[in-house]
Design an enzyme around this catalytic site. Structure first.
Site, PDB file in Angstrom:
ATOM      1  N   GLU A  35       0.823  -1.211   0.000  1.00 14.24           N
ATOM      2  CA  GLU A  35       0.000   0.000   0.000  1.00 14.24           C
ATOM      3  C   GLU A  35       0.859   1.264   0.000  1.00 14.24           C
ATOM      4  OE1 GLU A  35      -3.168   0.317  -0.488  1.00 14.24           O
ATOM      5  OE2 GLU A  35      -3.509  -1.829  -0.574  1.00 14.24           O
ATOM      6  N   CYS A 181     -12.449   2.618 -15.260  1.00 21.27           N
ATOM      7  CA  CYS A 181     -12.819   4.033 -15.104  1.00 21.27           C
ATOM      8  C   CYS A 181     -11.558   4.893 -15.029  1.00 21.27           C
ATOM      9  CB  CYS A 181     -13.668   4.211 -13.845  1.00 21.27           C
ATOM     10  SG  CYS A 181     -14.491   5.821 -13.732  1.00 21.27           S
ATOM     11  N   CYS A 188     -16.265   2.672 -20.673  1.00 14.63           N
ATOM     12  CA  CYS A 188     -17.619   2.668 -20.111  1.00 14.63           C
ATOM     13  C   CYS A 188     -18.418   1.439 -20.525  1.00 14.63           C
ATOM     14  CB  CYS A 188     -18.365   3.939 -20.519  1.00 14.63           C
ATOM     15  SG  CYS A 188     -17.640   5.455 -19.830  1.00 14.63           S
ATOM     16  N   CYS A 191     -17.919  -1.269 -18.013  1.00 19.32           N
ATOM     17  CA  CYS A 191     -18.140  -0.898 -16.611  1.00 19.32           C
ATOM     18  C   CYS A 191     -19.395  -1.567 -16.056  1.00 19.32           C
ATOM     19  CB  CYS A 191     -18.265   0.620 -16.483  1.00 19.32           C
ATOM     20  SG  CYS A 191     -18.565   1.165 -14.786  1.00 19.32           S
ATOM     21  N   CYS A 197     -24.251   5.241 -13.555  1.00 23.59           N
ATOM     22  CA  CYS A 197     -23.317   6.362 -13.610  1.00 23.59           C
ATOM     23  C   CYS A 197     -23.996   7.642 -14.082  1.00 23.59           C
ATOM     24  CB  CYS A 197     -22.151   6.009 -14.535  1.00 23.59           C
ATOM     25  SG  CYS A 197     -20.885   7.292 -14.586  1.00 23.59           S
TER      26      CYS A 197
END
Length: 325
Positions: A35, A181, A188, A191, A197
């Site tokens: 991370e 995205c 799209c 997605c 959206c």
């Protein structure tokens, strides 16, 4: 579970990433390391650094016992070097505590760990219920719910948290922002939440998140005095705070006498807030002269030292057979 969360979790199981080297573990050290490395750095760039780092420091105890020079040498090229220094500080604190902190608040108290990074560690290492909001997640939530102000995204991120499948959902958010995205040319059609959206319906995909005003970056000029003697180069260590803190670079002030310098092509390097334009001047010395705070290294060794990427690039050139000849 909300429709948004359940849809993302289902998409993750079919299309998300499941073979990254830091996945499939509850080891907080490995989760934390990944991370921190992923902060402002793409996955593809992180993987080789992560694997090399673990070979050198397989446990938090091994890292805590390391020298800062060695840690920064491994970090060199990954950028944002304060992350490497903070990683070492945090490892020493974990060892002092006797165990890795396991709550959102206590994880966030470690050096270099912000709210979103602490949440990711809490979720993936300890199964805690916490919301992340890194750059990829901000973009997804901003577009799906048509939210312009970043301050409004945290309450939304927390409200959307499912009661189960939290790790799958969290990874789905990260993967959706990274793989689908995207900032430019979002996919799209692929997605899973395209129907929800709002930005897509309003044709505002490229307006959200609201872009920050572009600033013309100022240029900082520097002269690098490259002193060479018999295959060795003189380097100086920068202060721990500030640009390239703790790394070895070429001196920027001339204190040694030498013959006429050879002027090499300027080196450009971009930072977040400015552009560096460094002019290398190569001085070949007849003998090595010691100087406080500076250290002679064989060129072949200097290349592998804790040096910034543009310094390493120049060292490689200086150590090449064509140049040395």
């Amino acid at each position: 579970m909300s429709k948004f969360a359940s849809t993302l979790a289902a998409w993750q199981r079919r299309h998300g990433r499941r073979d990254l080297p830091w996945q499939g573990t509850r080891d907080p050290y490995r989760v934390w390391l990944s991370e921190v490395m992923l902060q402002q750095t793409q996955v593809a760039a992180v993987i080789p650094y992560y694997e090399r780092f673990l070979r050198q420091y397989p446990t938090v105890e091994a890292l805590a016992a390391a020298q800062e020079d060695d840690v920064l040498r491994l970090w060199s090229g990954l950028g944002y070097y304060a992350r490497g220094r903070n990683l070492l500080l945090a490892a020493r604190e974990v060892v002092r505590l006797g165990a890795f902190p396991n709550t959102l608040g206590s994880i966030g108290e470690l050096a270099g760990i912000g709210r979103s990074t602490a949440a990711a560690i809490a979720v993936f290492a300890f199964g805690r219920r916490a919301a992340i909001l890194d750059g990829n997640v901000k973009r997804v939530l901003s577009r799906v719910y048509s939210i312009e102000k970043e301050a409004n995204l945290w309450p939304l991120a927390e409200r959307l948290l499912p009661k189960k499948d939290l790790e799958t959902y969290t990874q789905a958010l990260m993967d959706l922002g990274s793989l689908v995205c995207t900032r430019s040319a979002p996919k799209c059609d692929a997605c899973p939440v395209a129907a929800q959206c709002i930005a897509r319906k309003e044709r505002r995909i490229h307006e959200l998140p609201a872009p920050r005003a572009r600033k013309v970056l100022p240029t900082r000029r520097a002269t690098w005095f490259v002193f060479i003697h018999d295959g060795a180069v003189l380097l100086e260590r920068r202060p721990s705070r500030g640009l390239w803190g703790g790394l070895w670079t070429f001196p920027e002030s001339k204190v040694l006498k030498s013959a006429k310098a050879a002027e090499l092509a300027p080196i450009e390097h971009g930072f977040t807030h400015f552009r560096l334009l460094a002019q290398p001047l190569v001085h070949r010395l007849r003998k090595r002269v010691e100087s406080p705070g500076r250290f002679w290294l064989e060129l072949a060794d200097a290349v592998h030292a804790a040096v910034p990427a543009p310094v390493r690039t120049l060292l490689l050139k200086l150590d090449s057979p064509g140049y040395r000849a």
